[in-house]
Design a protein around this motif. Structure first.
Motif, PDB file in Angstrom:
ATOM      1  N   ALA A  52      -4.342  13.034  -8.087  1.00 46.35           N
ATOM      2  CA  ALA A  52      -5.636  12.363  -8.238  1.00 46.35           C
ATOM      3  C   ALA A  52      -5.461  10.975  -8.870  1.00 46.35           C
ATOM      4  O   ALA A  52      -6.154  10.021  -8.512  1.00 46.35           O
ATOM      5  N   ILE A  53      -4.530  10.873  -9.811  1.00 43.10           N
ATOM      6  CA  ILE A  53      -4.244   9.553 -10.404  1.00 43.10           C
ATOM      7  C   ILE A  53      -3.658   8.621  -9.345  1.00 43.10           C
ATOM      8  O   ILE A  53      -3.942   7.414  -9.322  1.00 43.10           O
ATOM      9  N   SER A  54      -2.850   9.178  -8.415  1.00 40.80           N
ATOM     10  CA  SER A  54      -2.332   8.370  -7.313  1.00 40.80           C
ATOM     11  C   SER A  54      -3.468   7.838  -6.454  1.00 40.80           C
ATOM     12  O   SER A  54      -3.435   6.679  -6.007  1.00 40.80           O
ATOM     13  N   ALA A  55      -4.488   8.681  -6.199  1.00 39.40           N
ATOM     14  CA  ALA A  55      -5.652   8.209  -5.440  1.00 39.40           C
ATOM     15  C   ALA A  55      -6.388   7.106  -6.188  1.00 39.40           C
ATOM     16  O   ALA A  55      -6.901   6.156  -5.587  1.00 39.40           O
ATOM     17  N   MET A  56      -6.442   7.224  -7.515  1.00 40.16           N
ATOM     18  CA  MET A  56      -7.092   6.191  -8.311  1.00 40.16           C
ATOM     19  C   MET A  56      -6.356   4.843  -8.165  1.00 40.16           C
ATOM     20  O   MET A  56      -6.974   3.774  -8.158  1.00 40.16           O
ATOM     21  N   LEU A  57      -5.031   4.884  -8.036  1.00 34.88           N
ATOM     22  CA  LEU A  57      -4.272   3.656  -7.787  1.00 34.88           C
ATOM     23  C   LEU A  57      -4.678   3.014  -6.472  1.00 34.88           C
ATOM     24  O   LEU A  57      -4.652   1.792  -6.327  1.00 34.88           O
ATOM     25  N   CYS A  58      -5.063   3.834  -5.496  1.00 39.81           N
ATOM     26  CA  CYS A  58      -5.435   3.310  -4.184  1.00 39.81           C
ATOM     27  C   CYS A  58      -6.740   2.529  -4.254  1.00 39.81           C
ATOM     28  O   CYS A  58      -6.807   1.372  -3.828  1.00 39.81           O
ATOM     29  N   LEU A 103       5.803   3.004  -5.062  1.00 46.24           N
ATOM     30  CA  LEU A 103       6.789   3.976  -5.546  1.00 46.24           C
ATOM     31  C   LEU A 103       6.178   4.892  -6.598  1.00 46.24           C
ATOM     32  O   LEU A 103       6.424   6.114  -6.606  1.00 46.24           O
ATOM     33  N   LEU A 104       5.352   4.334  -7.481  1.00 51.31           N
ATOM     34  CA  LEU A 104       4.684   5.141  -8.502  1.00 51.31           C
ATOM     35  C   LEU A 104       3.739   6.164  -7.864  1.00 51.31           C
ATOM     36  O   LEU A 104       3.655   7.320  -8.323  1.00 51.31           O
ATOM     37  N   ARG A 105       3.055   5.786  -6.816  1.00 48.22           N
ATOM     38  CA  ARG A 105       2.148   6.717  -6.130  1.00 48.22           C
ATOM     39  C   ARG A 105       2.926   7.896  -5.551  1.00 48.22           C
ATOM     40  O   ARG A 105       2.499   9.064  -5.664  1.00 48.22           O
ATOM     41  N   TYR A 106       4.041   7.613  -4.903  1.00 43.29           N
ATOM     42  CA  TYR A 106       4.841   8.689  -4.327  1.00 43.29           C
ATOM     43  C   TYR A 106       5.382   9.620  -5.412  1.00 43.29           C
ATOM     44  O   TYR A 106       5.463  10.847  -5.226  1.00 43.29           O
ATOM     45  N   VAL A 107       5.769   9.032  -6.552  1.00 45.99           N
ATOM     46  CA  VAL A 107       6.253   9.860  -7.660  1.00 45.99           C
ATOM     47  C   VAL A 107       5.153  10.775  -8.174  1.00 45.99           C
ATOM     48  O   VAL A 107       5.375  11.967  -8.456  1.00 45.99           O
ATOM     49  N   LEU A 108       3.925  10.248  -8.303  1.00 46.02           N
ATOM     50  CA  LEU A 108       2.802  11.048  -8.783  1.00 46.02           C
ATOM     51  C   LEU A 108       2.411  12.153  -7.798  1.00 46.02           C
ATOM     52  O   LEU A 108       1.742  13.125  -8.199  1.00 46.02           O
ATOM     53  N   ILE A 109       2.801  12.027  -6.543  1.00 42.95           N
ATOM     54  CA  ILE A 109       2.488  13.071  -5.552  1.00 42.95           C
ATOM     55  C   ILE A 109       3.626  14.079  -5.443  1.00 42.95           C
ATOM     56  O   ILE A 109       3.402  15.316  -5.462  1.00 42.95           O
ATOM     57  N   ILE A 110       4.867  13.607  -5.359  1.00 41.41           N
ATOM     58  CA  ILE A 110       5.994  14.491  -5.046  1.00 41.41           C
ATOM     59  C   ILE A 110       6.392  15.337  -6.245  1.00 41.41           C
ATOM     60  O   ILE A 110       6.568  16.563  -6.141  1.00 41.41           O
ATOM     61  N   ILE A 111       6.549  14.700  -7.416  1.00 40.47           N
ATOM     62  CA  ILE A 111       7.047  15.454  -8.578  1.00 40.47           C
ATOM     63  C   ILE A 111       6.096  16.589  -8.981  1.00 40.47           C
ATOM     64  O   ILE A 111       6.532  17.733  -9.208  1.00 40.47           O
ATOM     65  N   PRO A 112       4.757  16.343  -9.102  1.00 40.54           N
ATOM     66  CA  PRO A 112       3.875  17.482  -9.419  1.00 40.54           C
ATOM     67  C   PRO A 112       3.935  18.577  -8.368  1.00 40.54           C
ATOM     68  O   PRO A 112       3.830  19.776  -8.695  1.00 40.54           O
ATOM     69  N   ALA A 167      -6.794   3.532 -17.952  1.00 43.72           N
ATOM     70  CA  ALA A 167      -6.531   2.361 -18.799  1.00 43.72           C
ATOM     71  C   ALA A 167      -5.179   1.739 -18.467  1.00 43.72           C
ATOM     72  O   ALA A 167      -5.033   0.504 -18.414  1.00 43.72           O
ATOM     73  N   LEU A 168      -4.164   2.605 -18.241  1.00 47.76           N
ATOM     74  CA  LEU A 168      -2.837   2.080 -17.893  1.00 47.76           C
ATOM     75  C   LEU A 168      -2.867   1.362 -16.549  1.00 47.76           C
ATOM     76  O   LEU A 168      -2.239   0.307 -16.373  1.00 47.76           O
ATOM     77  N   ILE A 169      -3.601   1.906 -15.585  1.00 44.42           N
ATOM     78  CA  ILE A 169      -3.698   1.264 -14.270  1.00 44.42           C
ATOM     79  C   ILE A 169      -4.364  -0.095 -14.378  1.00 44.42           C
ATOM     80  O   ILE A 169      -3.960  -1.068 -13.717  1.00 44.42           O
ATOM     81  N   VAL A 170      -5.396  -0.213 -15.220  1.00 46.28           N
ATOM     82  CA  VAL A 170      -6.052  -1.506 -15.422  1.00 46.28           C
ATOM     83  C   VAL A 170      -5.054  -2.528 -15.952  1.00 46.28           C
ATOM     84  O   VAL A 170      -5.012  -3.687 -15.500  1.00 46.28           O
ATOM     85  N   GLN A 171      -4.218  -2.121 -16.921  1.00 41.63           N
ATOM     86  CA  GLN A 171      -3.213  -3.042 -17.453  1.00 41.63           C
ATOM     87  C   GLN A 171      -2.176  -3.416 -16.405  1.00 41.63           C
ATOM     88  O   GLN A 171      -1.746  -4.579 -16.314  1.00 41.63           O
TER      89      GLN A 171
END
Length: 387
Positions: A80-86, A7-16, A131-135
């Motif tokens: 790009a942050i969404s891709a980093m989550l992947c 859900l966070l990935r979709y938010v990082l793609i759609i909202i921007p 850093a947030l993704i690592v946590q």
């Protein structure tokens, strides 16, 4: 990947993307929408792939989002942050770190035409997001580990319940075997002691028939002996029948307490019961052995030692439970004591066999008062000992 991270990935793609449509002016909004729909499709496919193969969709998203940043500006940093989550969910941590470094380098190359402030803010956002993704990943792994430990604990609980059921079944078998052994021993006692005594009574009765007319006094003396023999046989018979029909509900130390109470009430002798240490629950098999050994020791004290006082001391120790059953009767002679130490009669042998069945030991202590000591091992977890 968890549902929350998807859900966070979709938010990082759609909202921007929605914000970019209203903030920036593009020559072709249809192509812009198509590019983001392709990114959503790539993100959806990447979430379906196992973590060990996440390097392929992760690398594709990495390159695709870098291209979007180059084409549509710094706001595309969030896809790009969404891709980093992947690719951050890769099992090989070194590979994920290498992709992160590559991602940061190519992002700076893509944003090289932007202002210094834009590049600095983009780098800071990217690093803080990393850093947030690592946590988040650590928290996710902690949750996974917690669920795994919970499943293991539940499995161990089921195994313990099954072992407890088997132990209770084994305990019932041990109790049945002990009761059967006790009945066999009583049957032998009826045959050996009472049977032989009745044979002697029959022979003495025949002798009285021939003696009484010629020697009345001697005949009367023999009749008194016959009376005593019959009284003793009746007492033994009552005791044997009581043992056969009496099935005590064992409750640890309380069974021994009731045993002494009944002996004192039936015979009129003095009894004393003492508990040392901190009591803890005993397995029924241990209770059975303690009860039977105590009863046998008291019976021998009354029959052979002519005791008028008996006592039982039960000690709860760290690795064993020790029961001392003593009396103030007359002490056996050297020959009798030697015979007892070498095995004794059927009753003492039964006590030793019952004790050895549970890995315990049986000891005889003639001084200062004759005492039978039963030692049985107990098995408890260290945690329960420290409570």
């Amino acid at each position: 990947m968890t549902r929350e991270l998807n859900l966070l990935r979709y938010v990082l793609i759609i909202i921007p993307a929605v914000i970019a449509i209203y903030v920036y002016e593009y020559a072709d909004y249809d192509m812009f929408t198509l590019y983001f729909l392709l990114l959503l499709l790539l993100a959806t496919l990447g979430s379906k792939i196992p973590p060990r193969f996440a390097i392929v969709p992760g690398a594709l998203e990495l390159l695709y989002t870098v291209w979007l940043c180059q084409q549509y500006g710094a706001l595309m940093m969030f896809p790009a942050i969404s891709a980093m989550l992947c690719y951050s969910r890769l099992q090989q941590k070194h590979t994920a770190a290498a992709l992160f470094s590559l991602h940061l380098v190519v992002l700076n190359i893509a944003l090289s035409g932007s202002s210094a402030a834009t590049i600095a803010i983009s780098n800071l956002t990217f690093l803080l997001s990393a850093a947030l993704i690592v946590q988040l990943l650590r928290a996710g792994r902690g949750r996974t580990d917690t669920l795994f430990l919970y499943d293991e604990l539940r499995r161990k609980h089921f195994e313990l319940e099954e072992a407890r059921a088997r132990l209770l079944q084994f305990t019932a078998q041990v109790e049945s075997a002990a009761q059967a052994e006790e009945r066999v021993r009583i049957a032998r006692q009826l045959h050996d002691d009472i049977g032989h005594r009745l044979i002697r009574v029959k022979m003495m009765t025949e002798a009285v028939i021939h003696t009484l007319p010629a020697a009345p006094e001697a005949g009367m003396g023999m009749l008194e002996q016959i009376r005593d023999q019959l009284a003793g046989s009746m007492d033994d018979m009552r005791a044997a029948l009581k043992r056969i029909h009496y099935a005590p509900q064992l409750e640890g130390a309380y069974a021994l307490d009731r045993l002494l109470e009944e002996v004192g009430r039936d015979t009129g002798i003095a009894t004393n019961y003492k508990v040392q240490g901190i009591p803890f629950p005993l397995y029924p098999s241990i209770q059975i052995v303690l009860y039977n050994n105590a009863r046998e020791a008291i019976t021998n004290a009354l029959r052979h030692g002519k005791a008028d006082s008996v006592w039982i001391s039960l000690s709860y120790l760290e690795y064993e439970v020790r029961m001392e059953a003593g009396n103030n009767g007359r002490l056996p002679g050297e020959e009798s004591l030697l015979r007892l130490e070498n095995g004794g009669g059927m009753g003492l042998k039964g006590m030793g066999e019952r004790t050895a069945l549970l890995g315990g030991t049986l000891e005889l202590n003639p001084e200062p008062q004759f005492t039978v000591i039963t030692r049985l091992p107990v098995y408890r977890q260290r945690e329960s000992l420290e409570v």
